[in-house]
Design a protein around this motif. Structure first.
Motif, PDB file in Angstrom:
ATOM      1  N   ALA A  54      72.266  21.505 -22.090  1.00  0.00           N
ATOM      2  CA  ALA A  54      73.702  21.734 -22.193  1.00  0.00           C
ATOM      3  C   ALA A  54      74.514  22.359 -21.136  1.00  0.00           C
ATOM      4  N   ALA A  55      74.122  22.641 -20.061  1.00  0.00           N
ATOM      5  CA  ALA A  55      73.661  22.306 -18.664  1.00  0.00           C
ATOM      6  C   ALA A  55      74.449  20.868 -18.485  1.00  0.00           C
ATOM      7  N   LEU A  56      72.983  19.531 -18.505  1.00  0.00           N
ATOM      8  CA  LEU A  56      73.323  18.564 -18.013  1.00  0.00           C
ATOM      9  C   LEU A  56      74.708  18.350 -18.886  1.00  0.00           C
ATOM     10  N   ALA A  57      74.340  18.863 -20.219  1.00  0.00           N
ATOM     11  CA  ALA A  57      75.858  17.478 -20.220  1.00  0.00           C
ATOM     12  C   ALA A  57      76.871  18.065 -19.914  1.00  0.00           C
ATOM     13  N   ALA A  58      77.400  19.534 -19.225  1.00  0.00           N
ATOM     14  CA  ALA A  58      78.440  19.744 -18.518  1.00  0.00           C
ATOM     15  C   ALA A  58      78.369  18.857 -17.462  1.00  0.00           C
ATOM     16  N   LEU A  59      76.951  18.573 -16.659  1.00  0.00           N
ATOM     17  CA  LEU A  59      77.403  17.728 -15.367  1.00  0.00           C
ATOM     18  C   LEU A  59      77.902  15.392 -16.157  1.00  0.00           C
ATOM     19  N   SER A  60      77.571  15.692 -17.156  1.00  0.00           N
ATOM     20  CA  SER A  60      77.494  14.354 -17.666  1.00  0.00           C
ATOM     21  C   SER A  60      76.308  13.590 -17.398  1.00  0.00           C
ATOM     22  N   VAL A  61      75.063  14.393 -17.747  1.00  0.00           N
ATOM     23  CA  VAL A  61      73.611  13.926 -17.343  1.00  0.00           C
ATOM     24  C   VAL A  61      72.993  13.703 -18.745  1.00  0.00           C
ATOM     25  N   ASP A  62      72.967  12.558 -18.606  1.00  0.00           N
ATOM     26  CA  ASP A  62      71.990  12.748 -21.100  1.00  0.00           C
ATOM     27  C   ASP A  62      70.832  12.245 -20.358  1.00  0.00           C
ATOM     28  N   ASP A  63      70.033  11.766 -18.937  1.00  0.00           N
ATOM     29  CA  ASP A  63      68.597  11.687 -19.783  1.00  0.00           C
ATOM     30  C   ASP A  63      68.064  12.365 -18.584  1.00  0.00           C
TER      31      ASP A  63
END
Length: 219
Positions: A54-63
């Motif tokens: 969820a945190a990475l999704a908020a940062l637009s990081v998907d890898d």
């Protein structure tokens, strides 16, 4: 230098939330600029795995790459195994830049120290031309925040390296857009953030994480 000059980026951390506090704004901006951003986390088990997503999704990081080691036991992992796994990721992704903890681990956490050692060795072993950056503590940051952080929740910080501002390779002061994404990512780590707010107060946590600074490892 600026975030665009980091190019494609791998960040390597010990725990879910390390990535957000240390370089959430940097990762969000790199992703917005179209740079590939890969986040490697050594320990992310159970609920914290979902919080990290969820945190990475908020940062637009998907890898997102998870090594699957046990929290607080990274120093017990065979270093050769961990280094080999990170080396394989570096060779696959072929980043322009790699960001991780400095050897002191910032807070002295043994997991942070272990991950820094692994990432540094993997950087060398991979033969990559990527630049290696360490998250850095400046004298001003140390003076303002370390005395407050140390007694509450952190480890041995007597060996914390302090880098003069003039030696930093990159300092990121998040703008409103970047801070909104970093703050959302912080909130996504909802098994951790309430305890930190209770220990330090929300205003203090906000001030402590409104700057991200990095030093070139082999400067």
């Amino acid at each position: 230098m600026n975030i665009a000059q980091l190019g494609n980026l791998i960040t390597i951390w010990a725990h879910p939330d390390d990535e957000t506090y240390c370089c959430g704004a940097t990762m969000a901006e790199a992703a917005r600029l179209g740079q590939r951003v890969t986040c490697v986390t050594a320990t992310a088990l159970g609920r914290r795995d979902q919080e990290l997503r969820a945190a990475l999704a908020a940062l637009s990081v998907d890898d997102m790459r998870l090594l699957g080691y046990e929290d607080a036991h990274c120093q017990e992992v065979a270093a050769a195994e961990a280094v080999s796994r990170l080396t394989a990721i570096i060779r696959e992704v072929q980043p322009d830049s790699i960001i991780t903890f400095a050897p002191d681990g910032w807070t002295g956490h043994p997991d942070h120290r272990a991950v820094s050692a692994w990432a540094t060795a993997a950087h060398r072993q991979s033969g990559t031309s990527a630049k290696l950056y360490y998250w850095a503590v400046t004298p001003a940051w140390y003076e303002l925040f370390n005395p407050r952080l140390c007694p509450n929740a952190y480890h041995d910080v007597t060996d914390t390296a302090v880098t003069p501002a003039g030696q930093l390779a990159l300092t990121v002061q998040p703008d409103d857009w970047q801070w909104q994404r970093k703050h959302a990512a912080m909130r996504a780590h909802n098994s951790q953030i309430p305890g930190l707010i209770h220990a330090f107060g929300e205003k203090f946590l906000t001030r402590a994480h409104q700057s991200e600074q990095f030093v070139l490892a082999n400067r």
